[in-house]
Design a protein around this motif. Structure first.
Motif, PDB file in Angstrom:
ATOM      1  N   SER A 299      72.726 -49.613  39.899  1.00  0.00           N
ATOM      2  CA  SER A 299      73.196 -48.364  39.322  1.00  0.00           C
ATOM      3  C   SER A 299      74.768 -48.178  39.929  1.00  0.00           C
ATOM      4  N   LEU A 300      75.000 -48.403  41.246  1.00  0.00           N
ATOM      5  CA  LEU A 300      76.189 -47.896  41.795  1.00  0.00           C
ATOM      6  C   LEU A 300      77.357 -49.142  41.437  1.00  0.00           C
ATOM      7  N   SER A 301      76.797 -50.154  40.883  1.00  0.00           N
ATOM      8  CA  SER A 301      77.950 -51.104  40.574  1.00  0.00           C
ATOM      9  C   SER A 301      78.497 -50.668  39.100  1.00  0.00           C
ATOM     10  N   LEU A 302      77.899 -49.715  38.568  1.00  0.00           N
ATOM     11  CA  LEU A 302      78.307 -49.395  37.238  1.00  0.00           C
ATOM     12  C   LEU A 302      79.498 -48.102  37.519  1.00  0.00           C
ATOM     13  N   THR A 303      80.512 -48.152  36.936  1.00  0.00           N
ATOM     14  CA  THR A 303      81.408 -46.929  37.020  1.00  0.00           C
ATOM     15  C   THR A 303      80.912 -45.879  36.650  1.00  0.00           C
ATOM     16  N   SER A 304      81.386 -44.636  37.480  1.00  0.00           N
ATOM     17  CA  SER A 304      80.708 -43.466  36.967  1.00  0.00           C
ATOM     18  C   SER A 304      81.740 -42.789  35.775  1.00  0.00           C
TER      19      SER A 304
END
Length: 276
Positions: free
Chosen positions: A69-74
């Protein structure tokens, strides 16, 4: 409003669960219960997950999914908050997997490890964090939360914890306290068989709370030396922590019995316990 409901898309909630409960379902259940009871304890959460049976943890699979999830850009490059609820339940494998991410977090990402037993977190993880301690609640604050006028004994037993006070107030204390007193007497008098008292203690739903009560009884006992008090309080508080950490209650009680008996061997006192 989304944050009040713990449903903000940039709030990633990590909860102790079991492989029998899908992570999304566990998170949704926790959100609902935290909205109803912000002071929800780990023991209460376990009782709400009948599939758990003493095996709650934040495991390696949850850690890997978080990293994905954190690998995706916010969206819109906003801040994201990762909140580990009862972070002491992180398995060693999960904690090790998160070390690199915590040390070099993605941009605009904040990790919060909320724990009632910070010492249970791996040192390698704690060393990468800034520690904030939340002080115990005052007697006035606890009375406002419970709507109850508290005695000095009740406030002392709560140790400033609303969750602990709430559970103590809900307990029927007469029989558990009698069993606790009998067990404590058996620690000093090695001719007494501790088994009956231990058997009764194992029937108490909130055993860790009762052991904390026992530590306070030891602290306030007028005929014990400081050395005896230190030994007894340390042993009972450790036992309460072990039971909260899902160790087998019977093994914890017997180990505590043997340890304290050995260290309290001399001198022996006549114990006259009074219920709080």
């Amino acid at each position: 409003q989304l944050m009040d409901k713990l449903e903000h898309p940039n709030l990633l909630l990590m909860t102790p669960s079991t492989p029998k409960v899908p992570l999304e379902e566990a998170v949704q259940r926790l959100r609902q219960h935290l909205r109803e009871e912000p002071f929800l304890s780990l023991a209460e959460w376990e009782s709400l997950l009948p599939e758990a049976k003493g095996h709650l943890s934040i495991g390696i699979e949850a850690a890997r999914r978080l990293q994905e999830s954190l690998s995706l850009t916010s969206p819109e490059n906003r801040w994201r908050v990762v909140w580990f609820w009862h972070a002491e339940t992180l398995t060693r494998q999960a904690a090790n997997a998160l070390l690199k991410t915590v040390e070099e977090p993605p941009a605009r990402t904040l990790f919060i490890f909320l724990s009632t037993r910070a010492g249970a977190l791996p040192v390698t993880l704690r060393s990468r964090c800034q520690t904030w301690h939340f002080p115990p609640l005052s007697k006035e604050k606890l009375e406002a939360l419970t709507g109850t006028s508290l005695s000095a004994a009740q406030f002392s037993l709560s140790q400033g914890s609303y969750g602990r006070l709430k559970r103590l107030l809900s307990l029927s204390l007469e029989k558990p306290v009698q069993a606790l007193q009998a067990w404590l007497r058996s620690l000093l008098n090695t001719s007494m068989d501790p088994a009956p008292a231990i058997e009764e203690l194992l029937k108490v739903p909130q055993l860790s709370e009762l052991l904390i009560m026992g530590a306070i009884l030891i602290r306030d006992h007028p005929h014990l030396t400081l050395a005896h008090k230190a030994i007894g309080m340390d042993a009972l508080l450790r036992a309460a922590e072990d039971i909260e950490g899902n160790l087998h209650p019977a093994l914890v009680l017997w180990e505590t019995t043997l340890t304290v008996r050995a260290r309290w061997a001399q001198p022996k006192f006549q114990w006259e316990w009074l219920a709080p």
